[in-house]
Design a protein around this motif. Sequence first.
Motif, PDB file in Angstrom:
ATOM      1  N   GLN A  76      59.934  74.919 -17.847  1.00 51.93           N
ATOM      2  CA  GLN A  76      60.437  74.920 -16.750  1.00 51.93           C
ATOM      3  C   GLN A  76      60.974  73.428 -16.516  1.00 51.93           C
ATOM      4  O   GLN A  76      59.753  72.959 -15.489  1.00 51.93           O
ATOM      5  CB  GLN A  76      61.106  75.607 -16.603  1.00 51.93           C
ATOM      6  CG  GLN A  76      62.216  75.944 -15.106  1.00 51.93           C
ATOM      7  CD  GLN A  76      63.735  76.202 -15.824  1.00 51.93           C
ATOM      8  OE1 GLN A  76      62.802  76.720 -16.839  1.00 51.93           O
ATOM      9  NE2 GLN A  76      64.503  76.097 -15.769  1.00 51.93           N
ATOM     10  N   VAL A  77      61.799  72.654 -16.141  1.00 50.70           N
ATOM     11  CA  VAL A  77      61.473  71.409 -15.118  1.00 50.70           C
ATOM     12  C   VAL A  77      61.856  71.805 -13.579  1.00 50.70           C
ATOM     13  O   VAL A  77      63.051  72.208 -13.373  1.00 50.70           O
ATOM     14  CB  VAL A  77      62.573  70.417 -15.740  1.00 50.70           C
ATOM     15  CG1 VAL A  77      62.592  69.096 -14.532  1.00 50.70           C
ATOM     16  CG2 VAL A  77      62.608  69.377 -17.365  1.00 50.70           C
ATOM     17  N   THR A  78      61.036  71.151 -12.787  1.00 54.61           N
ATOM     18  CA  THR A  78      61.158  71.672 -11.829  1.00 54.61           C
ATOM     19  C   THR A  78      61.425  70.538 -10.588  1.00 54.61           C
ATOM     20  O   THR A  78      61.944  70.605  -9.318  1.00 54.61           O
ATOM     21  CB  THR A  78      60.059  72.812 -11.056  1.00 54.61           C
ATOM     22  OG1 THR A  78      58.520  72.209 -11.097  1.00 54.61           O
ATOM     23  CG2 THR A  78      59.987  73.899 -12.025  1.00 54.61           C
ATOM     24  N   GLY A  79      61.194  69.125 -10.969  1.00 54.10           N
ATOM     25  CA  GLY A  79      61.433  68.407 -10.353  1.00 54.10           C
ATOM     26  C   GLY A  79      61.541  66.850 -11.066  1.00 54.10           C
ATOM     27  O   GLY A  79      60.567  66.804 -12.386  1.00 54.10           O
ATOM     28  N   PRO A 258      71.288  71.425 -10.854  1.00 53.68           N
ATOM     29  CA  PRO A 258      71.064  70.586  -9.404  1.00 53.68           C
ATOM     30  C   PRO A 258      69.999  69.279  -9.667  1.00 53.68           C
ATOM     31  O   PRO A 258      70.120  69.098  -8.401  1.00 53.68           O
ATOM     32  CB  PRO A 258      70.764  71.907  -8.938  1.00 53.68           C
ATOM     33  CG  PRO A 258      70.342  72.549 -10.043  1.00 53.68           C
ATOM     34  CD  PRO A 258      71.078  72.635 -11.108  1.00 53.68           C
ATOM     35  N   ILE A 259      69.363  69.517 -10.279  1.00 52.15           N
ATOM     36  CA  ILE A 259      67.825  68.582 -10.218  1.00 52.15           C
ATOM     37  C   ILE A 259      68.396  67.335  -9.903  1.00 52.15           C
ATOM     38  O   ILE A 259      67.857  66.864  -9.807  1.00 52.15           O
ATOM     39  CB  ILE A 259      67.232  68.511 -11.394  1.00 52.15           C
ATOM     40  CG1 ILE A 259      65.889  69.929 -10.846  1.00 52.15           C
ATOM     41  CG2 ILE A 259      66.361  67.736 -11.393  1.00 52.15           C
ATOM     42  CD1 ILE A 259      65.326  70.392 -12.429  1.00 52.15           C
ATOM     43  N   THR A 270      80.383  65.749  -8.089  1.00 56.14           N
ATOM     44  CA  THR A 270      79.851  67.056  -9.152  1.00 56.14           C
ATOM     45  C   THR A 270      78.596  66.687  -9.690  1.00 56.14           C
ATOM     46  O   THR A 270      77.718  67.402 -10.229  1.00 56.14           O
ATOM     47  CB  THR A 270      80.676  67.116 -10.639  1.00 56.14           C
ATOM     48  OG1 THR A 270      80.536  65.669 -10.845  1.00 56.14           O
ATOM     49  CG2 THR A 270      82.139  67.078  -9.775  1.00 56.14           C
ATOM     50  N   GLY A 271      77.634  66.488  -9.038  1.00 52.76           N
ATOM     51  CA  GLY A 271      75.879  65.806  -9.234  1.00 52.76           C
ATOM     52  C   GLY A 271      75.659  65.804 -10.708  1.00 52.76           C
ATOM     53  O   GLY A 271      74.236  65.600 -11.613  1.00 52.76           O
ATOM     54  N   ARG A 272      76.907  65.132 -11.607  1.00 51.18           N
ATOM     55  CA  ARG A 272      75.783  64.284 -12.912  1.00 51.18           C
ATOM     56  C   ARG A 272      75.496  62.900 -12.290  1.00 51.18           C
ATOM     57  O   ARG A 272      76.766  61.929 -11.548  1.00 51.18           O
ATOM     58  CB  ARG A 272      77.247  64.460 -13.360  1.00 51.18           C
ATOM     59  CG  ARG A 272      78.081  65.591 -13.998  1.00 51.18           C
ATOM     60  CD  ARG A 272      79.597  65.599 -14.328  1.00 51.18           C
ATOM     61  NE  ARG A 272      79.259  65.352 -15.802  1.00 51.18           N
ATOM     62  CZ  ARG A 272      80.610  65.362 -17.043  1.00 51.18           C
ATOM     63  NH1 ARG A 272      81.882  65.464 -15.690  1.00 51.18           N
ATOM     64  NH2 ARG A 272      80.191  64.855 -17.952  1.00 51.18           N
ATOM     65  N   ILE A 273      74.516  62.606 -13.315  1.00 50.73           N
ATOM     66  CA  ILE A 273      74.814  61.227 -12.933  1.00 50.73           C
ATOM     67  C   ILE A 273      75.303  59.807 -13.785  1.00 50.73           C
ATOM     68  O   ILE A 273      75.990  60.160 -14.819  1.00 50.73           O
ATOM     69  CB  ILE A 273      72.999  60.873 -13.965  1.00 50.73           C
ATOM     70  CG1 ILE A 273      72.001  61.696 -13.241  1.00 50.73           C
ATOM     71  CG2 ILE A 273      72.560  59.490 -14.075  1.00 50.73           C
ATOM     72  CD1 ILE A 273      70.977  61.943 -13.928  1.00 50.73           C
TER      73      ILE A 273
END
Length: 419
Positions: A76-79, A258-259, A270-273
């Motif tokens: 899991q990617v956490t950060g 959300p990361i 919208t949080g997209r890069i």
Amino acid sequence: MQHRIVVLGAGYAGAIAAGRLARRLRPEDVAITLVNAEPDFVERVRLHQLAVGQSLRPRPLREMFAGTGVELKIAQVTGVDVERRTVTLADPNGTGESGRLAAGAGEFTGGSEMLAYDTLVYALGSGFHDRGVPGAAEHAHQIAGRPGALRLRERLAGLAAGGSVVVVGGGLTGVEAATEIAEARPDLDVALAARGGLGDWLSPRGGRHLRNVFGKLGITVHEHATVTAVEADRVVTADGGSVPAAVTVWTTGFAAHPIARATALEVGDTGRIVVDATMRSRSHPDVYAVGDAALATGPGGKPLRMSCASGTPMAWQAADAIAARLTGGKLPNLPLRYFNQCISLGRKEGFIQYVTADDRAVEAALTGRLAAVYKELICKGAAWAVANPTVGMPTRRRRVVPRPAEGARPSAATSSTAA
């Protein structure tokens, strides 16, 4: 020293990018790591089928990437720290330990793992989006991911004849979910609540066909019905009315993972890069974003929509651009455009809406059984493209040019590893 490429997410876009990079670059020059929370590739475009009890073909990622040189990590990617060029991972099952660690790829730090990169491909995609509607997260089911589809599958299997199902959202996902449920369970009372008119984004022919199929399947349509709350046994609409719902299926769109918003990367509303034409981050040139995670511009200056149709060419573009920049080759110039929208309407019916380059409907279309077969071929082709990221074309692995990558920035992770 090998150039470290880390790909986050093994959906359509991430898996294709990782596989294509492995076929473009020599393994002695690069170390490619693919991180995914699940051990299997998930055919997201078929999750409405999974939800009604159909079986999907298992596609283990380890088998798909066997012999490619791609190192797979189930974690899991956490950060993500884009200044230090590191990614923090944890066990996807919550035990605090991530999957197998490749020699030299990272280190364990107090129950988590720190993975360093030189180039990052961010493909964490999107998930359930409740749009802030009260009760949606608590009471509604969703098919944005495999776990949600399996929970809905269990709920539908236990729903007695005559039970009411309301699908909220009149877009592609909602239409496919409503028709699939109605066809698989004709004993249920299936309804769809749409904020606009049914199929109002389609051509007039498409709208007529959609209404015809909905009528045959006995689906009740609530048009121009904005759902303002979801309760355990009903949905409430903006006009003060309500629709009975023993089961509510929420399909009003997707939310970017959300990361990205928690990093220093430039992101949209919208949080997209935010990326350029090669899928490269406009703020951090060692980061690329593909699929639902990327805010890319298509024909007419319109953002590409979240879809498999967008994600696959974005992955090709990013992988080829990374390979070109590392090997001194020519940057790709693949036009990112649309050709059609493929809609399944159960297993026996479908609709193929041909569109302009910027995704506007034209009159040309396919309907009926032929359209259903066409859509099935598209779904199979999308999965095939993941296992064959160069679409069957011969490729030659190129050597990485021994010079700093364009736009490279010094980082603690790079410096300490190089030492």
